[in-house]
Structure formats: structure tokens, C-alpha cells
Motif scaffolding. Sequence first.
Motif, short mmCIF file in Angstrom:
data_model
loop_
_atom_site.label_atom_id
_atom_site.label_comp_id
_atom_site.label_asym_id
_atom_site.label_seq_id
_atom_site.Cartn_x
_atom_site.Cartn_y
_atom_site.Cartn_z
N GLU A 1220 -43.45 -16.41 -16.88
CA GLU A 1220 -42.63 -15.73 -15.76
C GLU A 1220 -42.10 -14.21 -16.35
O GLU A 1220 -41.95 -13.54 -15.55
CB GLU A 1220 -41.25 -16.43 -15.61
CG GLU A 1220 -41.71 -17.97 -15.09
CD GLU A 1220 -42.36 -17.86 -13.79
OE1 GLU A 1220 -41.98 -16.87 -12.64
OE2 GLU A 1220 -43.38 -18.69 -13.35
N LYS A 1221 -41.73 -14.06 -17.68
CA LYS A 1221 -41.42 -12.79 -17.96
C LYS A 1221 -42.41 -11.79 -17.88
O LYS A 1221 -42.35 -10.74 -17.65
CB LYS A 1221 -40.77 -12.92 -19.31
CG LYS A 1221 -39.39 -13.49 -19.40
CD LYS A 1221 -38.61 -13.32 -20.82
CE LYS A 1221 -37.24 -14.02 -20.80
NZ LYS A 1221 -36.52 -13.93 -22.06
N TYR A 1222 -43.64 -12.39 -18.37
CA TYR A 1222 -44.92 -11.64 -18.18
C TYR A 1222 -45.12 -11.21 -16.78
O TYR A 1222 -45.73 -9.97 -16.82
CB TYR A 1222 -46.06 -12.39 -18.77
CG TYR A 1222 -46.24 -12.25 -20.46
CD1 TYR A 1222 -46.87 -11.02 -21.00
CD2 TYR A 1222 -46.48 -13.32 -21.41
CE1 TYR A 1222 -47.22 -10.67 -22.35
CE2 TYR A 1222 -46.43 -13.11 -22.54
CZ TYR A 1222 -46.76 -11.74 -22.90
OH TYR A 1222 -47.20 -11.60 -24.39
N LYS A 1223 -44.77 -11.97 -15.88
CA LYS A 1223 -45.35 -11.71 -14.67
C LYS A 1223 -44.37 -10.44 -14.03
O LYS A 1223 -44.77 -9.57 -13.33
CB LYS A 1223 -44.98 -13.01 -13.52
CG LYS A 1223 -46.00 -13.96 -13.57
CD LYS A 1223 -45.94 -14.90 -12.37
CE LYS A 1223 -44.45 -15.74 -12.35
NZ LYS A 1223 -44.58 -16.66 -11.57
N VAL A 1224 -43.20 -10.53 -14.40
CA VAL A 1224 -42.13 -9.26 -14.07
C VAL A 1224 -42.74 -8.16 -14.48
O VAL A 1224 -42.67 -7.07 -14.21
CB VAL A 1224 -40.82 -9.68 -14.49
CG1 VAL A 1224 -39.78 -8.61 -14.05
CG2 VAL A 1224 -40.38 -10.93 -13.97
#
Length: 1499
Positions: A1220-1224
Motif C-alpha cells: 500500500e505504501k509502494y502504491k502511494v
Amino acid sequence: KMADVLQITKPSSENDLVHTFLQRLLLMNYTARCGEGSKINQTHSDGKINQTHPVAENADENDVYNDIFTLENIEAVQISLVHPMDVQMALFHCSDHFLRQLMVTKLSQCQYAVPLLVPNPFTREIEFPLWTFRQIKKSWKTTDKISNAIATADTPMVAFFRLGDVSSSKSQLIDSVINKKHSTFFHRHCPGSNTNRLLMDGVVEIGWYLPSGKSMDHFTDCVAFCNLHGDAGAQQLEKQLEILSEMSSVNVVFLPNLNKNDKRMAKLQKLYKLSKPMICLLSEESSHVTQTKAGKYRIGLKDRNQSDISGELTTTIRELISKPSVTFKLENVAKHSGIQMDEELEDCKKGREAAKHLTNLLEGKDLSRNKEIHLPCQGRLWKKWCQMNKELHKPQGYNIELKQSKTQMEMKKLREQQKACRLREFMKMFIEKLNSQTTDEMVFVLKWITIFLDNCTANISSFHNEYYENHDKSGQLETEQAELEKISEKINAASFGLEHILREIGQIYESNTCVQKNKKEIGKFNVSSLPRLVADLMISGFPLELMDGDTAHVPQIWVSAVLDEVRNKLGDQRVFVLSVLGIQSSGKSTMLNAMFGLQFSVSAGRCTRGAFMQLVKVSEEMKEELKFDYILVIDTEGLRAPELAGMSTRHHDNELATFVLGLGNMTLINIFGENPTEMEDILQIVVQAFLRMKKVRLNPSCMFVHQNVGDITAGEKNMEGRRRLQEKLDEMTKLAAKEEECDAECFSDIITFDVQSDVRYFAQLWEGSPPMAPPNPSYSECVQELKNAILRKTSKSRIMTLSEFKTSLNDLWNALLHENFVFSFRNTLEIAVYRKLETEFGKWTWNLRSTMLSTEDKLLNRILNGDPQVTEKDLIENMKKKKEEVMESMKQYFEEDKDKETLIQWRSRFTNKIEELHDELVGEAKKKLHEVLQQKETKEKLEKRKKEYENKLFNLSKELALRLKKEESDEHALKKEFDSVWEKWVTELTQNTPMMKDINFWEDVRQILSESCELSFLQEHFSQKTYKKLGKQTEQLENDLCAEDNMSIRKLVNDIAEQTSDLLKVIDSSHLGYNIGQVQEITGFIQNAVKSFQIENHRFVLKKEFTLNLCLYVCQHAESTFVECHKQFTKTNDPKHYLESQKLQYYKVYRNFCQDATTATIFGDLICSKLEQPILQAVYNQTAIDVAADMKDSSRAFSSNRSNLEKHILKSLAEEEDFEKYKVYIHNPKQYFRTFIADQAAKYLNRENKKVQIIFKNKLKNKKTRITNAVHVATEEVKNSHGNTSMWLKSFSSNLIDELNFTEILRVDQLEVTDFDFLSEILNEALSETVELHSADIKMEAFQKRSVEILTEHLSQCCWAQCPFCKAICTGTMKGHDGEHSVPFHRSDGINGWHYRHTENLSFDFCTTAVQSAKCFHPRVDSDESVPFKQYRSAGGVYAKWNITPDCSELPYWKWFVCKFQKDLENLYGKKFQGLGEIPGEWKTYTKEDAIESLNSYI
């Protein structure tokens, strides 16, 4: 020592005989032995005659006799006469063994005789310097061409002696036999000769006659000639006479007339009785050659023609040695007792023994299999690896990433196979010997190994002869060409030199390093120590192979490791890189060896293969003048090599030329002869290479060396030659420009070149015909002139350090491996300089920004304290000093940094950016201060009302206290009484003031949005919360649209969210509270932004509900800001709230009056209570700035440039493994950067809590000191002027107008204070209590948010452009930077959802691979137009703004990411990594540790 001699030193004066001799000798100038000591005192150095007496015009004739025949008045005394041979022998005696060897080798190259037996001038012991002969090689031709190490050659030897004094010159006669045109042996008639000879008696010299295979040869085989200097009849020369007479094939004795009883007759008789042939040369007889007995001859010398004598002597010697006779071998001299041999030196003996142990392993083996057996790592495996590496960088076809992954895995396997090769005994012993030797021992070992290896491979010459015989007829048949190839392979296989051993060490190191087991020990050594060993060799003067001549490949890992070790040992020394380029066999190595006294060797008689580099030290006296510490000389193989005829010769030559020219500060372009075809060949290659250099912004220089020119003194001819060369260069430039697709009309368009000074004409190397011809002195002079010219031009070059040279080397080679050099070239050195500049730029901008923050606070206080005259001029004035400091720091950096030549190209750009930032900061600050002024005007009524409230409260408190003063009351009673009336006072004071209402934010939102859509429609979307999906970065925003369109919509959402966030900051900073108009402003901005977006994007229509959801989404995020605004506004402006905040202060006033306190006490307490909050606010503001500065400097993530920050972010993401952090991060990097900065700041504050407290306490103490000083100044001023309270307050506030906000203090009712000293004491005591109280209770939250905001704002002022293929973020530190966007490494485009058209298959290609492929892409979804990846810029728009350099690096980070989060990516984009997009299995071998480690390599 040899190391001292080979340094670059200042030219010595001709009076410095030793250095002049050495300099000329190293240049192979045989005039070195023509001494300067023959000048008499009547001759000055300028050639003019010294007159001892004035010359009279009318001299007496009687004086003629005296003038000519008497020496009464003039003594013709030669001054300081030093015999040239004494200079040579003195130097010989004083030199170490390596310099002796170099001297003797150079003397032999000059076709001079060299010392064979040398008496010690002090002990008279005889030394045989066999070691000095070991490097001498002579070539001659009989029936076959022979090249031999002279120390081991079997030849006839003719020994020459004299018994007694003879009038004829023995040495001169020997010279006439050997070479009539050159004085092999120095004699009495040579220039500089004199009678003051001290060191030559007893010395035996040896010279050689070398036949050329022609009919005019004096002798048909090599013949050694030995010459014993001095009277052989002398007792002290007896040993020399014995050795020579015993070992000679023929003895030649010079004799005067001897009496029968002469003591010399005994020695003559002994010689005569020897069975060996003997020739007696009689100085007092004039007879022709006569045979007295078998093998015994006599020749008269008196009154005879020298030519006749030498003819008879030559004929006689030729006849005598043609019969079977004793042969002479230098090594056999050592068998005689009573002499010392230099090879008996302990270090030399150890070296020989060690080398013999090694080479014994090679003896008796098949020459062509020795390398295969003993050096396995550089054979088939290394060659295959090199071939695969070149294929890797020149990909063909479509599915390149898959092919490259497989190739990389195969290359790893090859490395593993290399490593698995059992370390052969030969290499094991060699490495152990190097590890256990001192420097001198190590040099001896290597020189002995070279000697023995040359002996082992001596038979290779037969292959060479076979090769050249076949080469002459290679054009006849294809079968002959194939035969030629086979012979060439035999030569390669049989060649076995020191360079091959060192190459094997390099491959052992590379293979171990590549499989990451470099700590494993092999034998008794550690693999990681190998570069150190070879670095020691390089420092000691041995050349290092830069490019493997067998594979035409640079072993980057190995060469880089050695250069690193050289740097570790010497320091990061400055080097001037001098390279040479030319046709094969054009004399490149010879020229470099002559110029610097080097010994670039060739393997078994072949020309140089590949490229070698060698360090030449600059003496301390010259370092200051030249501005560098070493010359790094690079010798290269020749262009148009016949052995490469079967390969792509032109491509190889272009590659080599580009590499050599790119490496060198200066390249010597060597042109041999005047063949126009050969000249055209090399010029075309050279010009094309220079054109490539210009296109990648490298600026090497060159000099053309035209060798073997017949008449170099013909000025007109040289002028014509220069003109033709210039024309040819211009012609070649036009041709090359077409091929390289660029504009250039003449050679001077691509390089600074002066045809007059940059073209040198060299005389031919030999003065006559080899093998007996000495080097041409004119050639040596040309070499010296060229060397001087090079040193003069060094000041115009950018001097590199060793580490920079290593980087430049890797950049060049990496680019050359690719198909398109210019497209692929990455100037890592320039990039590193730019990144360092970006770091400095960050410091300069921070200095300006932090100063402006402090200035804003100061001027804000001034405005709030009642100064309405604050203008832009005040801002500029306050920033002036800091701006000047920054500009001076910039100037110093650009002018004094070691990379100033590279930095100059960016100076104006960065200077302009600093100016722009300064103006921008001033503009923003001006706007803020203007808003504060406007707010102040709107708040005047409120401030007036607050003052009225406070006056009333003060009077009410005073009245209450006076009324109750007579009653005895304790603190509790006072408090109770005050509380009982307080509520009544507040009610009375606010009865006519309307109360502040609470806000209903969402009701206001509905009201505004209902004006543009139906209320039911609005209510439905609000209740269903559909707008929240906009916050999910990878949510499909419009299901009917493609991924690309969804990405553009996502960008719109992120941009609007960011811009409205900025609007909210402005609203928050205005302190004007909340009103419905602000909601209308935001929703109006959103609606206009959507409309503008829609105008630019015609492919789709955004629905009305999208705009509504976007407004609701933004308002949701804005809600907390508006609620907080209203809360703060209410706190400040609501009368009741305000009065409640003043309760404690007026209770203290009331209590003081009750307790009969003085007015000074009451006034002081009131001032202190009003000062507390302004002090804290000012201290917290400054602490926020200082904490932000400390975070920036102390955090490794924030302390450098943008690339460094991204590296830490990527490392953090990998460690957390949170998709999820990678997506941001991927889709909204700016948001993630801000989150990361906030997280790091929180960690810092937690980790550095004590440091932060110290910062706060220091600021608080500093503020207290300033206030205390202001109190003192105000008190003294009032006392001196007999002023009142009003005057004191005015003075006090004016001294702190920039420090604190006095709004509250200025509302204080001014009591009449009479004791101002007492007031000062009260204030100082109260201030101390305040400081102590708040030092113990620091509220981190009071400045934490502002610190983060300051740091985020600073670090966010950069480029946020993302690669259109893979979403990689441009690492430009400057917002709106010039030039194209770029990143250190790209990502797999599947991370961004790229897929194969009309399929469900995600792509896994990296941009840097795709741009090398034959693939195409569709830049627009609504069009079938495709663009080749190789021409991606032609797609226009954002594609044209990116610089994507081909790269075949492994890039483990994003390969690991794709494998780790494959399912997440597939779910995210609704597609699969399958079919053409199937992830290579090799990617799955990368671990998280590999991924994190790789970041250090690529960023």
C-alpha cells in the motif's frame, strides 16, 4: 635509484653532466656520450671566444712567434675536464641494480659497447654485472631471422688487448670493424674525449656485430667484440686478461716494439702459445697481414691507411671464426673465480630461485597448452564471458529483457565456473611469492620471471616467420587466409608473458567477486588482497593491462579494484592521462619508452595487444608548476592490425580510438611514413572518435606525430604537409559528421586544434639500416621537443584524480559496449559533480530560506507592535547580508572547487536560480506581511475593545481590592471573593456583544454544491461516500477508460488535492476564521480545474458525478482545517473566551492591591504575565527553524541531494514490504515523500529528544538575555531623563520590537512607577522563574509541526516529473530545472500498468532495455500510431522531455519488487504477467538484501 631517474623533472643544465647524460640516454640519444668537458677556458657557453688581451691593430711582427709558439702569457688549461666515459662509469658505480640494468639496456639500444668486467674503483675487485645484460635483446639475420636474449646467446667472441703504449687507437680500430659509421667503443677521437680518464682502466667492454643477411655483411653471424681498456700487461689487469683470453674465439693484441727482455713478453708468449687464433697488430711496423703460424697473424699499423687495416683485420677475423672454434656465452663468465657477480646479491638470488621454481613448471610442456593448463581463468571461459557481455549490451530482436536475464544468468554461471577452476600450482606459487616479498625482491622476481618466460617461449619466433610468409600470399586463396588464422591462433596460444599471469590474477579476483565469495581464502592468501599486490607493482613501475588484447575487453571490476588500491596507497593523486594511437608497428611504444624511459614490453616479439597503462611520477619541484602528481601513460595496440583481418576491423578500430581518445587528456596520433592511404585510414577513425567526444561533452586534445619523415628540416615541405593534413582532417570531418548525424564542417569545429603547433614531424628512428644502425639523434631530439610541448599544454587540460580516471574509464567502456556510443554514454564523473553541486545548492537555498523565516518572524513582530511602514525594502535589507554570503559561497565554490572546469557550465544557471529563489522568497514574505497588515486593520476594533475590557478589569480589580484591603484575608479567602465577582464582571462587560456561533461545515458544503446539482443527487453521493475512492491511489477511477486515461485522471485528482492544500495553508495563516465563502472558493477552483482538464483531453468526457465526488473528497480533507481555523478564531476573538483567558492576570492585580504591593510590583507582574506567551511563541518559532536545520544536517536521508533522499525512501519501503505504501510512492510520490519526511522527523525528535531540549533551552536563555538587556536600557534611559512609566514602556518595547509581539503589553494600563530599579529587579526575577518553569516543561508539539513543514517545504522544491513509461521520478534537485528529466535507474514498466496492446499481459520491460530494442509503443490510447522505442522522443509531449540512457545493469531492486508483489500488481491492474510478459525465472533469485544493497550501486 631508477625511480628517481624516471621522474618528470626540470631539464638539467648542460653543466650537470650526470643528469644530461642520463636524460639523453633515456631518450636513446647516442650523443649522451659526447661529453661537454672538452671546452677550454677561451670558449664561453655562448660560443664566443674569450680574449685574454686586447687585440692591437698594428701588432709587432716579432710578437708572432710568442703568440703562437709560447705559453708565457696564456695557459691553455682545460677547465674541469671530465672524460665522458668517466661520467658513464661514475653513474654506473653509483646506481642501484635496476638503474644499472636500464642504463646498459639503453646503451645497447644506442649500439654502444657496455661494461662486461668492471673493477671497483676503491677495492679493485672485479665485478661481472650479468644482471644488467638480462634485458638486452638483439636481432640479426642469417638464414633465419633470430631474436635472442644476449645474455644466453652463443656467439664467437673476439677479444682485444694492448700490451704497452701504442700510438693507434684500439677502440677506433674495433669500431671500424664493427660499424664504420658509428663509434660502438668510445675512442680518443670521439667528441669530448680527453686524457683525464680515471675510471676506465681495467674495464672490459663488449659490443656486438649483427648481420642483416645481406651480401655486404662483414660477418655472417653475430660476433661479440670485447675490449680491455688499459695496458693488459699491468698486474692489476691480469684477471681480466685471463678471462678474456680463455673465453675468446680470437685474440687481437696491439703491440709496440718490445724488447726481448721486456716483462710484457712473458704475457705475450703465454697468449701466443694458446691454441686459439691470435692476431698481433704492430704499431711500429707497416707490413700487410701475414700468417706466422697456423692461426697466428701479424698486421702492421705504421703509416698505413686505416681503411686498409680494418679491411685486413675484418677479413682475417671472418676467416678465423668461420672455422670451428670456442663460442662465447655471457652467462659462462660467472664460472670464473675471483670475480664478483651482481646476480649473487641476496635479493636477486631469491628472485631468481623463486622465478625458476615457477618456470620449471612450464618447461618441457607444449607451448600452445601452457596457458590452458596453468592459466585457465583467462581462456575459454573468459573469452565466452566477454563475448556474451558484448551481446548483452548490443541486444537484437524484441523480447530483450528475457534474453538479457538469461544471458546474465549464463554469465554468472561462467563466473562460477571460473571460480571453480582449481588454482593451479603455478598461480598459487606466484601469488604466494608476491605476498612474501619486499618491494625489491618482488621486482627481481618479476624481472626474472619475464626473462625465463621469454626463454620458454623463444620458439614462438618460428610461428611468426610462418605467419609473415603466409601473410604475403594471403590474398591468393581463401585456404591461405584460413591457414593464416590458424597460425595466429597458435601464436596467441603460445604467447606466455607476465601480462598473462597478471591477467589471470585479475580473472581470479573478478570471478570470486562476482559470485560474492571474495572472503574465501585460496591457498595462503585472501582474494581481496590481490588488487593490493598488483597496485604495488603498478606503483613500482610495472604497466597494468587496461584492455585485454586477446578479447578486446576491459576487465572493469579488476582494473577498478587495482586503481582503488593505488589510490589508497598514494592518495587520490592528480594524473595527466597521455595516450597514443596509430597504425600497427608505427613506433608508438618506442616513442613512449624514449620519452619517459619506460619499458612497455611486447609479448614474444609481437606488437602491443590491447592497452597498457603505466604511472610516471612527477618530481616535487615540478608538481607546483604542472599541477599534477603523475602522468598516466597509456600504450595501445595498433589500428589496422593484420591479425584482426578476419574480425570486424573497422568497428574494433573505431571502438579502440574512441576509448583511447576519451581516456586521455591528450592523445598522440602517430602517423608513420607518408603513405596517403594509411593516413586517410587513421584520420577517418580519429576524426569520428573526436566527433563522438564532442557530442558527449568530453574535450580531449591531440597532437599529430608524423614519423619517419625524410627531411624534417625542410620548412616549406613541412608547411605543405601541414596544409595537406588540415585539408584531409576537414574532409574526414565532413564524412564523419554525416555518419554520426551532426553538423561539422571542419576539424576545428569539433576540437581546439592548431595545425602549426599541434603537428610534429619526426626523423626516422634509425640512423642507417638495422640491425647495426643506432637510433637517430634527431629522432631523440624530436621526442624531447614533443615531451616539452606536451608539458607546456598540460595547463589547458582538466586534470583528473585517480578516482575520477577510474570513473571516466568505466563510463567510456560501458558506453562503447552499446551499439550507439553517444546515446549510451553516461558521464558518471560529471553526474557526480552535478550531484555534489545539488547538495551545495540545497545548503545555499536552506540558508536563504531559514534566514527568510527568521526575517518574517521579526518583521511580523514589528507590524504587530504597531509599525505599519514595513515594506519590501525591509525584507531585502534584512536578507542582503545572507544573500551576499550565499553568493560569495557560490563564487568560491565555482572558482576554487577541484572540479571547477566541469562546474563552469552550470554557474550561470545556478546563480540565476539563487536570484530567482531570493526574489520568490521576498515576494512570498511580502504577500504574507501584507496580509498581516490587512488583518491588523480589520482587528483594530477588536483590539480597541480588548483594551477597554482590560482597563475596566484593572479598575474593577483595583476597586475590589481597595474595598476589601482593610479586612484580614488569606489567599483562599481572596480567591473566593475574586471568583464571586468575576462572573458578574464578565457578564456585564459582554452583555451587549453577540456570541460566536459554532459552524456546520457540511451544511455549508451542501448549500454551495446544491447550486450546481440537484440536492437529492448530492445527498445520495454524500451518504454513499463514493467520493472516498478518490483517495485510493490505484483505484480505477473510471471503469470504462483505459489505464493511461485513468492515470491522467489520477494525476488531476492529486494535483487538485495538492493545490487546495496550499490554499488551505493560506486560509489557515490568515487567522480570519472560517466563512462559507471559503468553501465556495475551493469548490469553484475544483470545478474550473476539471473544465480546463476536459478541454485538453477530448478522448473521454468526465461525468458530472466525478466533479461532485472530487469536491466532496477535497472538502472532506479540508474539514479539519476549517474547524481548527474557527476554533482559533473563536479563541482569539470571542469576548467571553478572551476575558476568561485574562482571569489569572487580574486576580494577581487584585491580590497585589490587597497586599499593599507597590505599583512597581503590580506593573512588573502584569508585564511578566503579558510577556510569557510572546516569549514562548518566539522561542518555539526559532526552535522550529533550528530543529529543521539540525534534522536536515544530521539525518542521512536529508543531508544530501534528491537522489540520496530517494535512496533512503526505497530502502525504507523494501524493509517494510508494504504494498500500500509502494502504491502511494509510485502514483503520488510527492505525498509519500511528505509522509516519509514527517515520519523521519518524528523519529528524529524521539531519538534526539535531549538535543532538541538543549536547542530550546539555549533559545529561551538567549531570549531572556535580550529582554533583560532591554529592561536595563529602558530603566537607565528613564532614570537619566527623569521619565515616567510611559517612557519606560516605550523604550522597552522599541528595543524588542523585532523580538516579541507586544500587542498584549501595549494594552496595559500605565501605572505611575517611581522606583524603576525595583521594577527592573522584579522583571528579572520573574523572567528567571519563567525560563526555569518552561525549561522543565517543553511542549514538543508547539514546534514539531512547524519544523516538519519547514523541512518538507525545503525538500519539496524539486522536480516531480515522472517517467511516462515506468513512473520513475526525476531526481533533479531544482524545480523547473533546465535540460531533460533523468533518473539514475528506471523500473519495470509493468509497475505502471504498461501491457501489450489488445491483451491482458502486463509488460516487464525496463525502459533502459526497451530503448535498445526493436519494439514499438503506442503513445496515445486513442490512436494506432506506434513509435519505435529507440526513437521514443519522437512521440513528443512528455516523452520528448526525458533522457533514457540504454543500460544493461541488473537492477535487482525493481526485479525483486515485481516478483515480491506480482499478485498485488496483477490485482491492481487487472492483468497478468503472462505470455510475452512472463517474468523471467532469473528475477526470482534476487533477495530483499540484494535489492537494498543494489541501491548503493545505482544511486
